[in-house]
Design a protein around this motif. Structure first.
Motif, PDB file in Angstrom:
ATOM      1  N   GLN A   1       0.677  14.776  -8.244  1.00 44.40           N
ATOM      2  CA  GLN A   1       1.373  16.193  -8.303  1.00 44.40           C
ATOM      3  C   GLN A   1       2.150  16.238  -9.756  1.00 44.40           C
ATOM      4  O   GLN A   1       2.105  17.486  -9.927  1.00 44.40           O
TER       5      GLN A   1
ATOM      6  N   ALA B   1       1.034   6.937  -6.527  1.00 42.93           N
ATOM      7  CA  ALA B   1      -0.243   7.624  -6.883  1.00 42.93           C
ATOM      8  C   ALA B   1      -0.172   9.276  -6.334  1.00 42.93           C
ATOM      9  O   ALA B   1      -0.687  10.073  -7.221  1.00 42.93           O
ATOM     10  N   PHE B   2       0.663   9.405  -5.128  1.00 44.76           N
ATOM     11  CA  PHE B   2       0.793  10.920  -4.844  1.00 44.76           C
ATOM     12  C   PHE B   2       1.733  11.598  -5.914  1.00 44.76           C
ATOM     13  O   PHE B   2       1.282  12.699  -6.339  1.00 44.76           O
ATOM     14  N   THR B   3       2.879  10.943  -6.251  1.00 37.90           N
ATOM     15  CA  THR B   3       3.625  11.517  -7.089  1.00 37.90           C
ATOM     16  C   THR B   3       3.111  11.874  -8.475  1.00 37.90           C
ATOM     17  O   THR B   3       3.292  12.854  -9.298  1.00 37.90           O
TER      18      THR B   3
ATOM     19  N   VAL C   1       2.269   1.830  -3.365  1.00 36.65           N
ATOM     20  CA  VAL C   1       1.176   2.340  -4.323  1.00 36.65           C
ATOM     21  C   VAL C   1       0.689   3.859  -4.027  1.00 36.65           C
ATOM     22  O   VAL C   1       0.451   4.767  -4.852  1.00 36.65           O
ATOM     23  N   LEU C   2       0.549   4.101  -2.908  1.00 35.30           N
ATOM     24  CA  LEU C   2       0.393   5.467  -2.377  1.00 35.30           C
ATOM     25  C   LEU C   2       1.422   6.608  -2.740  1.00 35.30           C
ATOM     26  O   LEU C   2       1.078   7.811  -3.157  1.00 35.30           O
ATOM     27  N   ILE C   3       2.630   6.177  -2.569  1.00 39.43           N
ATOM     28  CA  ILE C   3       3.739   7.033  -2.864  1.00 39.43           C
ATOM     29  C   ILE C   3       3.628   7.395  -4.627  1.00 39.43           C
ATOM     30  O   ILE C   3       3.752   8.510  -4.941  1.00 39.43           O
TER      31      ILE C   3
ATOM     32  N   VAL D   1       0.828  -1.157  -0.113  1.00 42.17           N
ATOM     33  CA  VAL D   1      -0.128  -0.083   0.066  1.00 42.17           C
ATOM     34  C   VAL D   1       0.884   1.151  -0.140  1.00 42.17           C
ATOM     35  O   VAL D   1       0.533   2.498  -0.587  1.00 42.17           O
ATOM     36  N   THR D   2       1.970   1.313   0.631  1.00 40.64           N
ATOM     37  CA  THR D   2       2.953   2.377   0.619  1.00 40.64           C
ATOM     38  C   THR D   2       3.439   2.639  -0.526  1.00 40.64           C
ATOM     39  O   THR D   2       3.494   3.906  -1.104  1.00 40.64           O
TER      40      THR D   2
END
Length: 306
Positions: free
Chosen positions: A58, A53-55, A49-51, A46-47
């Protein structure tokens, strides 16, 4: 009916009664640990995927406001609205390639020496030294490169000493522990019988090493090189201190350049708007490169097991 026949059912049912002695609390604890370990593994996925997705979120204006043509051009001048990263990508590729050319022979050679040649006493001295290289902070490597290596490069090149050549020497030292450690694991995984078969056929020690052992461990060595490449591409602070941070195509290996990672670290503190978006776009590019390297290692591992 004799006494033996009367005792047989009791003996057969004894394992079931022993299994039933496991308490419910022990069973619940084991299930809880199972779920805990699964949660840890799931959190790692999950970490990532979240990194990503966030990048990506942005960096989304790269496609709409900056445009891919502008983004993948050679001109990096954020104050003038030009956000080309190709010169930075070229700098990253140049620095990484040079570091591999210098670092791979050193790392593989060290691993071969420690595994196949060195005595136990020598191995006890060199192995901790190699491990210590992995624990040195990158900022210390940067200081070493700037204070020790840069003046030497400046003397032989006639320039300031900032550039790809200095970064090559620094990064080559930095990737040696990664390549050496993984290559040692690959060499030790080769059964001793393969070596003994080579000796039985009359081969010398060196012939066994480069004609038998190294070919047998080639997939593991390639894994080590790929991961060392990832280490070189992702390095930031040491590279930032020695490359000169000039976002242009260099005239020579002794000319100042810039890389994707160093430019992100240099600009992120004051960037805003599309400038900041372009930096996140560089992060996406680096993320894709790193994921590709991990994918290559996975493919090679599956091929080796197959």
């Amino acid at each position: 009916m004799n006494s033996t026949d009367t005792q047989r059912p009791e003996t057969a049912s004894r394992p079931k009664r022993e299994l039933a002695l496991v308490s419910r609390s022990t069973y619940l604890k084991e299930r809880a640990l199972q779920y805990l370990f699964f949660a840890c593994a799931f959190l790692a996925v999950v970490t990532v995927v979240l990194i990503f997705a966030f990048t990506m979120l942005q960096a989304a204006p790269v496609f709409t406001d900056i445009g891919l043509a502008n983004f993948f051009s050679l001109d990096w001048a954020p104050t003038e609205g030009r956000f080309g990263i190709l010169s930075l990508a070229a700098g990253s590729a140049l620095v990484t390639a040079g570091a591999l050319v210098l670092g791979v022979p050193l790392g593989v050679g060290t691993a071969v020496y420690l595994t196949e040649i060195a005595s136990a006493r020598v191995r006890a001295i060199i192995s901790p030294a190699v491990d210590l290289l992995a624990g040195i902070p990158s900022i210390i490597y940067g200081f070493f490169g700037m204070v020790i290596i840069r003046p030497f490069v400046a003397e032989i090149s006639g320039g300031l000493g900032f550039g790809a050549l200095t970064a090559w020497l620094v990064l080559a030292i930095m990737i040696v522990p990664t390549i050496t450690t993984l290559t040692i694991d690959a060499l030790r995984s080769i059964p001793m019988g393969i070596r003994e078969a080579g000796f039985a056929m009359g081969a010398t020690k060196w012939q066994v090493i480069y004609k038998v052992v190294l070919p047998a461990a080639r997939f593991g060595i390639v894994d080590a090189i790929v991961l060392g490449m990832g280490r070189a591409i992702g390095e930031t602070m040491a590279v930032l201190m020695v490359v000169g941070n000039a976002p242009v195509i260099p005239d020579s290996v002794a000319s100042p350049i810039s890389t994707l990672t160093s430019q992100i670290a240099l600009d992120m503190s004051y960037s805003s708007g599309l400038h900041r978006t372009a930096l996140f776009g560089m992060g996406v590019v680096l993320f894709i490169i790193s994921a590709s390297l991990v994918g290559i290692v996975r493919m090679l591992s599956k091929k080796r097991k197959g």
